[in-house]
Design a protein around this motif. Structure first.
Motif, PDB file in Angstrom:
ATOM      1  N   ASP A 136     -33.443  62.586   0.126  1.00 32.06           N
ATOM      2  CA  ASP A 136     -33.554  61.372   0.941  1.00 32.06           C
ATOM      3  C   ASP A 136     -34.548  61.595   2.081  1.00 32.06           C
ATOM      4  N   TRP A 137     -34.468  62.760   2.721  1.00 32.75           N
ATOM      5  CA  TRP A 137     -35.341  63.087   3.843  1.00 32.75           C
ATOM      6  C   TRP A 137     -36.816  63.008   3.438  1.00 32.75           C
ATOM      7  N   LEU A 138     -37.146  63.613   2.325  1.00 33.51           N
ATOM      8  CA  LEU A 138     -38.534  63.613   1.868  1.00 33.51           C
ATOM      9  C   LEU A 138     -38.960  62.233   1.368  1.00 33.51           C
ATOM     10  N   LYS A 139     -38.072  61.548   0.686  1.00 31.54           N
ATOM     11  CA  LYS A 139     -38.362  60.200   0.166  1.00 31.54           C
ATOM     12  C   LYS A 139     -38.699  59.240   1.308  1.00 31.54           C
ATOM     13  N   LYS A 140     -38.045  59.419   2.446  1.00 32.07           N
ATOM     14  CA  LYS A 140     -38.255  58.525   3.601  1.00 32.07           C
ATOM     15  C   LYS A 140     -39.278  59.094   4.575  1.00 32.07           C
ATOM     16  N   ASN A 141     -40.093  60.020   4.095  1.00 30.52           N
ATOM     17  CA  ASN A 141     -41.190  60.600   4.863  1.00 30.52           C
ATOM     18  C   ASN A 141     -40.729  61.417   6.070  1.00 30.52           C
ATOM     19  N   GLY A 142     -39.559  62.032   5.945  1.00 33.18           N
ATOM     20  CA  GLY A 142     -39.018  62.844   7.026  1.00 33.18           C
ATOM     21  C   GLY A 142     -39.852  64.062   7.347  1.00 33.18           C
ATOM     22  N   LYS A 143     -40.678  64.512   6.408  1.00 30.72           N
ATOM     23  CA  LYS A 143     -41.473  65.707   6.686  1.00 30.72           C
ATOM     24  C   LYS A 143     -42.464  65.473   7.817  1.00 30.72           C
ATOM     25  N   ASN A 144     -42.676  64.225   8.203  1.00 29.55           N
ATOM     26  CA  ASN A 144     -43.567  63.925   9.337  1.00 29.55           C
ATOM     27  C   ASN A 144     -42.817  63.863  10.664  1.00 29.55           C
ATOM     28  N   VAL A 145     -41.499  64.017  10.643  1.00 26.70           N
ATOM     29  CA  VAL A 145     -40.703  63.997  11.860  1.00 26.70           C
ATOM     30  C   VAL A 145     -40.804  65.372  12.510  1.00 26.70           C
ATOM     31  N   ARG A 146     -41.097  65.390  13.789  1.00 28.38           N
ATOM     32  CA  ARG A 146     -41.285  66.640  14.506  1.00 28.38           C
ATOM     33  C   ARG A 146     -40.287  66.781  15.655  1.00 28.38           C
ATOM     34  N   SER A 147     -39.923  68.012  15.883  1.00 29.73           N
ATOM     35  CA  SER A 147     -39.064  68.359  17.017  1.00 29.73           C
ATOM     36  C   SER A 147     -39.937  68.435  18.267  1.00 29.73           C
ATOM     37  N   PRO A 148     -39.397  68.089  19.432  1.00 28.83           N
ATOM     38  CA  PRO A 148     -40.220  68.163  20.654  1.00 28.83           C
ATOM     39  C   PRO A 148     -40.534  69.610  21.056  1.00 28.83           C
ATOM     40  N   ASN A 149     -39.869  70.581  20.469  1.00 33.15           N
ATOM     41  CA  ASN A 149     -40.095  71.993  20.837  1.00 33.15           C
ATOM     42  C   ASN A 149     -41.364  72.534  20.258  1.00 33.15           C
TER      43      ASN A 149
END
Length: 149
Positions: A136-149
């Motif tokens: 689900d994470w990859l399907k919804k383009n989660g790989k572009n979500v970044r942590s502020p750290n």
């Protein structure tokens, strides 16, 4: 005359109760997390929550949701039952405190449910499952979500 005995290795078989039994047994229902919840947790980390990838290390190295720790449920089902020193020695990070909320994910959600059940058996009462997991994470383009750290 010396007798030789062959030693048969012991194989342990893990028996996991259905989730409904777990919820009844501990009088608590796990939280179900969706993509937006995990995305928010990555963008705004919460020290009271631990995102736990229960896939095998090879899968975790291929791609993992940011800020997650890896506790492979198939090859290390008793990880959360280890004492803190053994846990740190084996996994190279501190064992999550019992007061933390553990949020489990895997590839599709199946292993996450098993890991959630195991965590409860080791005393973790605050648990959740990202049921869509990495698919689900990859399907919804989660790989572009970044942590502020």
């Amino acid at each position: 005359m010396m007798l030789s005995r062959s030693i048969t290795p012991i194989t342990w078989r893990l028996s996991v109760r259905p989730l409904s039994t777990s919820s009844q047994l501990f009088n608590n229902v796990f939280k179900s997390y969706k993509f937006k919840d995990i995305k928010e947790l990555i963008e705004e980390p919460n020290s009271k929550k631990v995102l736990v990838d229960v896939r095998e290390p090879e899968e975790h190295m291929e791609y993992a949701i940011p800020n997650s720790i890896n506790l492979p449920v198939n090859t290390a089902p008793g990880a959360l039952g280890l004492i803190a020193e053994e846990f740190k020695s084996l996994f190279k990070y501190d064992k999550p405190d019992l007061t933390k909320e553990l949020i489990f994910y895997c590839k599709s959600g199946t292993r996450a449910k098993v890991a959630e059940e195991l965590a409860r058996s080791y005393g973790y009462q605050n648990t959740g499952i990202y049921e869509g997991s990495i698919n689900d994470w990859l399907k919804k383009n989660g790989k572009n979500v970044r942590s502020p750290n």
